[in-house]
Design an enzyme around this catalytic site. Sequence first.
Site, PDB file in Angstrom:
ATOM      1  N   TYR A 110      11.778  10.266  -1.829  1.00  0.00           N
ATOM      2  CA  TYR A 110      12.886  10.161  -0.880  1.00  0.00           C
ATOM      3  C   TYR A 110      14.165  10.406  -1.653  1.00  0.00           C
ATOM      4  CZ  TYR A 110      16.238   8.020   2.377  1.00  0.00           C
ATOM      5  OH  TYR A 110      17.290   7.783   3.213  1.00  0.00           O
ATOM      6  N   ASP A 164      16.398  13.127  -9.662  1.00  0.00           N
ATOM      7  CA  ASP A 164      17.021  12.108  -8.821  1.00  0.00           C
ATOM      8  C   ASP A 164      16.928  10.765  -9.546  1.00  0.00           C
ATOM      9  OD1 ASP A 164      17.661  10.153  -6.988  1.00  0.00           O
ATOM     10  OD2 ASP A 164      16.614  11.104  -5.310  1.00  0.00           O
ATOM     11  N   LYS A 190      23.769   3.945  -6.575  1.00  0.00           N
ATOM     12  CA  LYS A 190      23.407   2.523  -6.693  1.00  0.00           C
ATOM     13  C   LYS A 190      24.147   1.791  -7.820  1.00  0.00           C
ATOM     14  CE  LYS A 190      19.136   3.146  -4.181  1.00  0.00           C
ATOM     15  NZ  LYS A 190      19.258   2.584  -2.855  1.00  0.00           N
TER      16      LYS A 190
HETATM   17  N1  HOZ Z   1      17.825   4.121  -0.731  1.00  0.00           N
HETATM   18  C1  HOZ Z   1      17.043   2.918  -0.580  1.00  0.00           C
HETATM   19  C2  HOZ Z   1      15.772   3.133  -1.245  1.00  0.00           C
HETATM   20  N2  HOZ Z   1      14.620   3.177  -0.580  1.00  0.00           N
HETATM   21  C3  HOZ Z   1      17.030   2.441   0.786  1.00  0.00           C
HETATM   22  C4  HOZ Z   1      18.377   2.060   1.253  1.00  0.00           C
HETATM   23  C5  HOZ Z   1      18.654   2.517   2.648  1.00  0.00           C
HETATM   24  O1  HOZ Z   1      18.067   3.519   3.081  1.00  0.00           O
HETATM   25  O2  HOZ Z   1      19.439   1.854   3.305  1.00  0.00           O
END
Ligand code: HOZ
Length: 424
Positions: free
Chosen positions: A142, A237, A265
């Site tokens: 993702y 990533d 993050k």
């Molecule tokens: N990017 C995060 C990791 N899975 C999830 C945070 C979100 O989509 O709010």
Amino acid sequence: MTKSQQLFAEARRYIPGGVNSPVRAFRGVGGEPFFVESAKGCKLRDADGRELIDYVGTWGPAILGHAPQVVLDAVAAAAQKGVSFGTPNPYEVEMARTICEWVPSIEKVRMVNSGTEATMSCIRLARGFTGRSKIVKFNGCYHGHVDSLLVKAGSGALTHGHPDSAGVPAEFAALTLTLDYNDPDALKSIVAAHGGEIAAVIVEAIPANAGLYFPRPGFYELIWKLCADHGALVIFDEVMTGFRLAKGGYQSIIGMKPDLTALGKVIGGGLPVGAFGGRREIMDQLSPDGPVYQAGTLSGNPLAMAAGLAQLRELDRINGWAKLEELGAAFESTVRAGLKRAGRDYNFRRIGSMFCTYFMGGEIWNLADAQASDKAAFARFFHACLDRGVYFAPSQFEAGFISLAHTAADIEKTGEIAVAALTA
Ligand code: HOZ
């Protein structure tokens, strides 16, 4: 009715699904989300006054714990000088210099507001630089909610059953070639069939959106070699792993230099920040130097830069990465002992302060393996832990995060609660 239930009922009237990001809904585990009133250290306090030991850490950023004093002080000091200028400011120069000094593959960097923006910009830049259209991505990885990357995606897209999002035109999706992670033969075939059309291969440094699994020896070397041989770029990533696993990101651990890196993050200290950077000649294709357009009203925002810089400097000052490895190892031995006591042959995975327990035995090298986990058992475990005061991410497919605010006592308590939850 609890306060959280009241808030959720009202939220559902005005916000789709009652949440501003689908991963926050409890659809993968059943029930309703709780609302957080405040957070400090490794603890959340919900709207009903319940205190929870938190292993979500605002989905990764809270590496020092919630609301660390260094970040609060930096944001307060920056805010006194103004909250947004829309002009260049000194903080962003300091941030860019820090990133370029810490991450050897990054010669130039641009700040954005989220990990999604970072990967989206990497894709456009790779296409602009190579003059090619196709992207290779791995099933279950993702990279944010970017059109061309919401194909066989992980995280909430996987949890909620929409790995190929509606709203992405088939013509866009056709430009994204997908394959299983850790499958060298599939990668060779895709490159053999499409080599001259591939702008980039994008990969999560450590796939952490379908649980947590790791690269087989030689797999990344193969990606790098095939890309170099065929003139495609490697986009790494590191939105989750960057500044969490090491000062120089996961790439510094494996000693490899991607062409482009996406960050997010931890870099923002809890404020909305992402960044992307890489080789100078590629980054110089960005507007205004080059023809690839990318922009943002709040990019390099002074409060966000101050928060991120404060967090990064503190991590560096205390060598937080070594401490996180110690905490992670203590967490791992506690979990393994707990699984043994509970008589469960589950698959616990960890790297540094990131972890996941699959509710199954056996090996996990890709999305298909991960999907065999017993999600109903995970859901029961999740709720049993939550009822006892420990909050893990509400999906089997999300990684957990340990922060520097977790103490040995918190970890021990978590172990006791996990055993009770497993045997309830
Ligand atoms: N990017 C995060 C990791 N899975 C999830 C945070 C979100 O989509 O709010």
